[in-house]
Design a protein around this motif. Structure first.
Motif, mmCIF file in Angstrom:
data_model
loop_
_atom_site.group_PDB
_atom_site.id
_atom_site.type_symbol
_atom_site.label_atom_id
_atom_site.label_comp_id
_atom_site.label_asym_id
_atom_site.label_seq_id
_atom_site.Cartn_x
_atom_site.Cartn_y
_atom_site.Cartn_z
ATOM 1 N N ILE A 99 -18.588 17.477 -43.917
ATOM 2 C CA ILE A 99 -17.735 18.524 -43.343
ATOM 3 C C ILE A 99 -18.494 19.347 -42.309
ATOM 4 O O ILE A 99 -17.994 19.605 -41.211
ATOM 5 C CB ILE A 99 -17.195 19.442 -44.461
ATOM 6 C CG1 ILE A 99 -16.291 18.652 -45.405
ATOM 7 C CG2 ILE A 99 -16.439 20.625 -43.878
ATOM 8 C CD1 ILE A 99 -16.033 19.338 -46.726
ATOM 9 N N ILE A 100 -19.700 19.758 -42.641
ATOM 10 C CA ILE A 100 -20.486 20.580 -41.720
ATOM 11 C C ILE A 100 -20.806 19.805 -40.448
ATOM 12 O O ILE A 100 -20.721 20.349 -39.334
ATOM 13 C CB ILE A 100 -21.763 21.090 -42.410
ATOM 14 C CG1 ILE A 100 -21.391 22.164 -43.455
ATOM 15 C CG2 ILE A 100 -22.764 21.650 -41.391
ATOM 16 C CD1 ILE A 100 -22.545 22.614 -44.324
ATOM 17 N N SER A 101 -21.179 18.524 -40.585
ATOM 18 C CA SER A 101 -21.472 17.746 -39.379
ATOM 19 C C SER A 101 -20.195 17.492 -38.573
ATOM 20 O O SER A 101 -20.222 17.509 -37.337
ATOM 21 C CB SER A 101 -22.144 16.410 -39.731
ATOM 22 O OG SER A 101 -21.232 15.460 -40.225
ATOM 23 N N SER A 102 -19.074 17.286 -39.255
ATOM 24 C CA SER A 102 -17.803 17.085 -38.556
ATOM 25 C C SER A 102 -17.434 18.317 -37.743
ATOM 26 O O SER A 102 -17.035 18.220 -36.573
ATOM 27 C CB SER A 102 -16.690 16.781 -39.562
ATOM 28 O OG SER A 102 -16.913 15.556 -40.222
ATOM 29 N N ASP A 103 -17.565 19.469 -38.356
ATOM 30 C CA ASP A 103 -17.221 20.716 -37.679
ATOM 31 C C ASP A 103 -18.173 20.990 -36.519
ATOM 32 O O ASP A 103 -17.759 21.391 -35.424
ATOM 33 C CB ASP A 103 -17.260 21.876 -38.679
ATOM 34 C CG ASP A 103 -16.626 23.145 -38.129
ATOM 35 O OD1 ASP A 103 -15.654 23.042 -37.354
ATOM 36 O OD2 ASP A 103 -17.097 24.237 -38.475
ATOM 37 N N TYR A 104 -19.441 20.748 -36.737
ATOM 38 C CA TYR A 104 -20.448 21.005 -35.706
ATOM 39 C C TYR A 104 -20.192 20.147 -34.468
ATOM 40 O O TYR A 104 -20.146 20.665 -33.336
ATOM 41 C CB TYR A 104 -21.848 20.724 -36.256
ATOM 42 C CG TYR A 104 -22.942 20.875 -35.228
ATOM 43 C CD1 TYR A 104 -23.452 22.135 -34.907
ATOM 44 C CD2 TYR A 104 -23.454 19.765 -34.567
ATOM 45 C CE1 TYR A 104 -24.455 22.281 -33.950
ATOM 46 C CE2 TYR A 104 -24.455 19.897 -33.602
ATOM 47 C CZ TYR A 104 -24.945 21.156 -33.292
ATOM 48 O OH TYR A 104 -25.926 21.293 -32.343
ATOM 49 N N TYR A 105 -20.020 18.840 -34.673
ATOM 50 C CA TYR A 105 -19.850 17.954 -33.522
ATOM 51 C C TYR A 105 -18.445 18.051 -32.918
ATOM 52 O O TYR A 105 -18.276 17.819 -31.717
ATOM 53 C CB TYR A 105 -20.213 16.516 -33.900
ATOM 54 C CG TYR A 105 -21.700 16.357 -34.060
ATOM 55 C CD1 TYR A 105 -22.540 16.455 -32.954
ATOM 56 C CD2 TYR A 105 -22.278 16.173 -35.313
ATOM 57 C CE1 TYR A 105 -23.918 16.356 -33.095
ATOM 58 C CE2 TYR A 105 -23.648 16.076 -35.458
ATOM 59 C CZ TYR A 105 -24.472 16.171 -34.340
ATOM 60 O OH TYR A 105 -25.835 16.091 -34.473
ATOM 61 N N TYR A 106 -17.470 18.434 -33.715
ATOM 62 C CA TYR A 106 -16.149 18.731 -33.143
ATOM 63 C C TYR A 106 -16.282 19.889 -32.150
ATOM 64 O O TYR A 106 -15.788 19.828 -31.020
ATOM 65 C CB TYR A 106 -15.157 19.086 -34.251
ATOM 66 C CG TYR A 106 -13.889 19.742 -33.719
ATOM 67 C CD1 TYR A 106 -12.869 18.976 -33.171
ATOM 68 C CD2 TYR A 106 -13.757 21.135 -33.736
ATOM 69 C CE1 TYR A 106 -11.737 19.587 -32.649
ATOM 70 C CE2 TYR A 106 -12.626 21.747 -33.222
ATOM 71 C CZ TYR A 106 -11.619 20.970 -32.683
ATOM 72 O OH TYR A 106 -10.503 21.577 -32.154
ATOM 73 N N ASN A 107 -16.956 20.958 -32.581
ATOM 74 C CA ASN A 107 -17.137 22.119 -31.707
ATOM 75 C C ASN A 107 -17.949 21.778 -30.457
ATOM 76 O O ASN A 107 -17.698 22.318 -29.379
ATOM 77 C CB ASN A 107 -17.837 23.254 -32.465
ATOM 78 C CG ASN A 107 -16.960 23.850 -33.553
ATOM 79 O OD1 ASN A 107 -15.746 23.822 -33.472
ATOM 80 N ND2 ASN A 107 -17.594 24.395 -34.588
ATOM 81 N N GLN A 108 -18.911 20.865 -30.600
ATOM 82 C CA GLN A 108 -19.755 20.466 -29.478
ATOM 83 C C GLN A 108 -18.992 19.629 -28.454
ATOM 84 O O GLN A 108 -19.238 19.740 -27.246
ATOM 85 C CB GLN A 108 -20.947 19.637 -29.994
ATOM 86 C CG GLN A 108 -21.957 20.401 -30.817
ATOM 87 C CD GLN A 108 -22.859 21.266 -29.969
ATOM 88 O OE1 GLN A 108 -23.403 20.832 -28.960
ATOM 89 N NE2 GLN A 108 -23.008 22.525 -30.364
ATOM 90 N N ARG A 109 -18.051 18.790 -28.912
ATOM 91 C CA ARG A 109 -17.527 17.737 -28.039
ATOM 92 C C ARG A 109 -16.028 17.787 -27.755
ATOM 93 O O ARG A 109 -15.558 17.067 -26.877
ATOM 94 C CB ARG A 109 -17.904 16.375 -28.639
ATOM 95 C CG ARG A 109 -19.404 16.144 -28.554
ATOM 96 C CD ARG A 109 -19.911 15.010 -29.383
ATOM 97 N NE ARG A 109 -21.363 14.869 -29.182
ATOM 98 C CZ ARG A 109 -22.204 14.354 -30.067
ATOM 99 N NH1 ARG A 109 -21.748 13.903 -31.227
ATOM 100 N NH2 ARG A 109 -23.497 14.280 -29.796
#
Length: 367
Positions: free
Chosen positions: A247-257
């Motif tokens: 979840i944390i990686s999904s949210d992080y890279y969603y926000n990045q890309r």
């Protein structure tokens, strides 16, 4: 002169890559967690702030009442279609012959749920409204994949989607979106995620494909649909004690890309133009409609592999690590544009395709 190595090894040794977001390694997890407080509480069996906040965020993005996070899209989509079959009492669903469920999941839908499939359109094109209107069998739901990955990421027009949605509503057929790469098609349609998803009863989106997270997927729909999907998620063993790394990686890279999808789309059109300028090379589609497309060579796979391995060794530019045969004298690979293309010096791109043009001329003359 360098000794020629395999295509895979040549790709691995390159300094730059035309596609993707960079090398796939555990550094992605480290980067995603760099600003996370160690006191953040974990989710526990699908409950807790970290998972619930993210699910609410994705439901809002997709314009749906609710959403639930799954460890895999395979699990999410099989469950969605099972729910629609149970609702209507008809264990039949319709989708494209090259749907992920049909060719990559070991018949999971059929073996686990005894659900029959109706295949729409032929393998070379997307599903059109005529394919659905002319169905002779009664089905509980229709699945549309946007983009249709196995044919180069092709897309139906938005007008076609509207017609299909209206027909399904009229006939009380549920419409499910395989939106693994949903965010990547929004620049082409010129629509928001919610505007696309309002045409569908349920929506699946991946977090490791174009977004580049570690793994995971979201399933969104009505409150009642999501509550039922949570029951099936538990039955499938998808309620791990904690899913926060995903979840944390999904949210992080969603926000990045998320906001970079238009850039990836424009870069894909530029890169496809380079490939299409080479003799005996073409892309499908010729002009990409998302950040992904297929690159076809009118040469045997063995010969093409040698050309590309030498090219990657000479230039340090990674093009592909594999080739799929598409006939006796043809082969192809898939490419998706991401962060990596920005890092490649433009003069290196021009140089690489200049060399590729010469190599293709030599290769075709030697046939």
């Amino acid at each position: 002169m360098k000794e020629t190595v395999s295509l895979k090894e040549a790709f691995r040794n390159c300094s730059y890559r035309l596609g993707g977001h960079g090398k796939y390694n555990v550094g992605a997890l480290k980067e995603a967690f760099q600003d996370i407080e160690g006191t953040l509480e974990s989710d526990i069996y699908g409950k807790g702030k970290v998972i619930e906040d993210f699910q609410d965020k994705m439901a809002a993005l997709l314009g749906k009442e609710a959403a639930v996070f799954f460890p895999s899209g395979t699990m999410a989509q099989q469950i969605a279609l099972r729910i629609w079959c149970d609702e209507k009492g008809i264990k039949k669903v319709a989708y494209h012959p090259l749907s992920h469920l049909e060719i990559h999941e070991q018949d999971g839908l059929k073996k686990l749920h005894s659900i029959e499939t109706v295949l729409l359109a032929d393998k070379t094109r997307v599903i059109e409204i005529e394919d659905i209107v002319s169905m002779e069998e009664e089905v509980s739901s229709v699945l549309l994949e946007l983009p249709q990955r196995e044919i180069g990421g092709q897309l139906p027009s938005f007008e076609t989607l509207e017609k299909i949605s209206a027909f399904c509503q009229e006939k009380k057929i549920r419409l499910h979106l395989d939106g693994a790469r949903l965010l990547e098609v929004l620049p082409y349609y010129g629509k928001s995620a919610a505007e696309v998803c309002t045409l569908f009863d349920s929506v699946y989106m991946s977090f490791y494909k174009g977004i580049g997270g570690i793994a995971g997927a979201i399933l969104a729909g009505s409150e009642s649909f999501i509550e039922e999907s949570k029951v099936w998620k538990r039955r499938y063993g998808g309620d791990l004690i904690s899913l926060y790394p995903y979840i944390i990686s999904s949210d992080y890279y969603y926000n990045q890309r998320y906001e970079k999808m238009p850039l990836y789309y424009e870069q894909a059109k530029v890169l496809a133009g380079h490939f299409n300028s080479c003799e005996h090379i073409s892309t499908l589609p010729e002009v990409p409609v998302s950040n992904m497309f297929h690159v076809y060579f009118q040469l045997p796979a063995e010969q093409t592999e040698k050309v590309l391995a030498e090219l990657q060794q000479e230039t340090g530019i990674g093009i592909t690590s594999y080739l799929n045969s598409s006939g006796e004298n043809a082969c192809y690979f898939e490419i998706s544009l991401g962060d990596s293309f920005e890092d490649v010096p433009k003069e290196k791109v021009t140089e690489t395709f200049g060399i590729l043009k010469e190599k293709m001329k030599t290769a075709t003359l030697s046939q």
